[in-house]
Write a protein that holds these residues in place. Sequence first.
Motif, mmCIF file in Angstrom:
data_model
loop_
_atom_site.group_PDB
_atom_site.id
_atom_site.type_symbol
_atom_site.label_atom_id
_atom_site.label_comp_id
_atom_site.label_asym_id
_atom_site.label_seq_id
_atom_site.Cartn_x
_atom_site.Cartn_y
_atom_site.Cartn_z
ATOM 1 N N GLY A 1 -4.682 -8.550 0.772
ATOM 2 C CA GLY A 1 -3.859 -7.387 1.084
ATOM 3 C C GLY A 1 -4.400 -6.648 2.283
ATOM 4 N N THR B 1 -6.703 -3.550 3.523
ATOM 5 C CA THR B 1 -7.742 -2.579 3.199
ATOM 6 C C THR B 1 -7.830 -1.566 4.331
ATOM 7 O OG1 THR B 1 -9.012 -4.186 1.921
ATOM 8 C CG2 THR B 1 -10.195 -2.254 2.734
ATOM 9 N N GLU C 1 4.066 -4.195 7.466
ATOM 10 C CA GLU C 1 4.320 -4.422 6.035
ATOM 11 C C GLU C 1 4.586 -5.902 5.771
ATOM 12 O OE1 GLU C 1 6.444 -0.202 4.732
ATOM 13 O OE2 GLU C 1 7.659 -1.881 5.409
ATOM 14 N N ARG D 1 1.410 -7.879 6.043
ATOM 15 C CA ARG D 1 0.588 -7.702 4.834
ATOM 16 C C ARG D 1 1.081 -8.586 3.686
ATOM 17 N NH1 ARG D 1 2.187 -2.327 2.403
ATOM 18 N NH2 ARG D 1 3.957 -3.677 1.900
ATOM 19 N N ASP D 2 2.401 -8.678 3.538
ATOM 20 C CA ASP D 2 2.973 -9.345 2.370
ATOM 21 C C ASP D 2 3.209 -10.841 2.555
ATOM 22 O OD1 ASP D 2 3.031 -6.866 1.129
ATOM 23 O OD2 ASP D 2 5.093 -6.439 1.729
ATOM 24 N N THR E 1 -3.318 -1.530 0.466
ATOM 25 C CA THR E 1 -3.545 -2.007 -0.892
ATOM 26 C C THR E 1 -4.787 -1.328 -1.459
ATOM 27 O OG1 THR E 1 -2.684 -4.160 -0.190
ATOM 28 C CG2 THR E 1 -3.829 -4.061 -2.311
ATOM 29 N N THR E 2 -5.840 -1.307 -0.643
ATOM 30 C CA THR E 2 -7.123 -0.708 -1.003
ATOM 31 C C THR E 2 -7.501 0.302 0.078
ATOM 32 O OG1 THR E 2 -7.829 -2.763 -2.063
ATOM 33 C CG2 THR E 2 -9.567 -1.189 -1.495
ATOM 34 N N PRO F 1 -8.046 1.363 -5.326
ATOM 35 C CA PRO F 1 -6.625 1.171 -5.026
ATOM 36 C C PRO F 1 -6.057 2.393 -4.317
ATOM 37 C CG PRO F 1 -7.121 0.568 -7.296
ATOM 38 C CD PRO F 1 -8.339 1.247 -6.770
ATOM 39 N N GLU G 1 -3.264 4.016 -4.505
ATOM 40 C CA GLU G 1 -2.626 5.057 -5.311
ATOM 41 C C GLU G 1 -3.636 5.936 -6.019
ATOM 42 O OE1 GLU G 1 -2.530 1.171 -7.716
ATOM 43 O OE2 GLU G 1 -2.203 1.827 -5.641
ATOM 44 N N ASP H 1 5.736 3.475 -7.261
ATOM 45 C CA ASP H 1 6.400 2.193 -7.068
ATOM 46 C C ASP H 1 7.829 2.348 -7.573
ATOM 47 O OD1 ASP H 1 6.888 -0.427 -6.546
ATOM 48 O OD2 ASP H 1 5.394 -1.245 -7.912
ATOM 49 N N ARG I 1 7.448 1.787 -1.875
ATOM 50 C CA ARG I 1 6.324 2.648 -2.240
ATOM 51 C C ARG I 1 6.627 4.024 -1.654
ATOM 52 N NH1 ARG I 1 0.349 1.384 -0.046
ATOM 53 N NH2 ARG I 1 0.245 -0.051 -1.800
ATOM 54 N N ILE J 1 7.910 -3.017 -0.059
ATOM 55 C CA ILE J 1 7.048 -4.065 -0.600
ATOM 56 C C ILE J 1 7.932 -5.279 -0.821
ATOM 57 C CG2 ILE J 1 5.493 -4.723 -2.461
ATOM 58 C CD1 ILE J 1 5.090 -1.729 -2.991
#
Length: 367
Positions: free
Chosen positions: A25, A27, A176, A179-180, A201-202, A216, A218, A239, A275, A361
């Motif tokens: 992911g 960071t 995005e 990342r995914d 993500t982190t 994380p 969040e 989410d 998100r 996401i």
Amino acid sequence: MSIQVDLSLRRNAFTLEAAFEAGPGLTALFGRSGSGKTTLIDLIAGLARPDRGRIVVDGTALVDTEARLFVPPHRRRIGVVFQDARLFPHLSVRANLGYGRVFARRRFDAAHVDSVVGMLGIGHLLDRRPTGLSGGERQRIAIGRALLARPRLLLMDEPLSALDEARKAGILPYIERLRDEAGVPIVYVSHAVAEVARLATTVIVLESGRVAALGPAEAILRRADLAPVHDAEAGALLDMVVAASDPDSGLAHLTGPAGRLLVPGLARPVGTRLRVRIPARDVLLATTRPQGLSARNVLTGRIRGMVPSGQDVAVEIDCNGAHLVARVTRAAVRDLELATGQPIFAIVKSVAFDPAGIGQIRTSVAI
């Protein structure tokens, strides 16, 4: 894929001592200017040497001062995207992208090139020169050049800091998607909370060369005790999924564990997973269900905890497993007799949502 870092470096009056592990992911290295973010990126990339420590990427040691190991930058298979794109102005976009393949040391793979070009939306730019492109387009090409070197890790050092808000908004969806879909872990430097909330993500929070927090996104971004460190308002990341869109009102209906939200100006297809960031300052609390309010979003929950922060109190709320945070005065806590475990109603204005803090996401989600 993972990265392990445990190192120290002293430069004049500044000392960096960082130890962390990060997985797949994106960071985010987050913190004030001068906290050591770029120095840490330079050490991972091999542009600087630590006084002590180890750096291990995907099980391969790149630095080990005890073993006197230092893998040079060009052999680390690490892609770096800087604040400025650093493209060759005399070469076409196609040739700039091809320069990244030189370091891959693999046979030309047309399918891989087409995949990267398609993911970044730069196919129509291939025959142009960098000088005629916008800042956002140049950064997308710099990302493509790094990816075509087939890196095992991608470092991005404040890649959007030189762009205005409109160009930032244009490039964020591509990051995005990177990342995914790219399958390459990313370490991303930023001091913009909306950027980090949307992408990370982190989160690793750096303060004066030390790791102040790691976890994380969040969990880290809603912590009021870290607000003085990262100069940002604490807030929740929810989410959510687009359930419906109302063209007449211009509102999108979102659903998620926390409940239903109405958000303006979101032109996203039904089923899109998002998100959503809700800053603590935009959440009001009520001990009974409010009536006759213009605010359209009322979420039910239970007080999970309260953390004093200066003259205010950060009230953490559990909404069916999703966590909100509200910033209220100590007087409000006293007058409402707020207590841990108490049922509570959280009120959020629809106009409070910042589009910069709403990210997509890319995974399939059933409503």
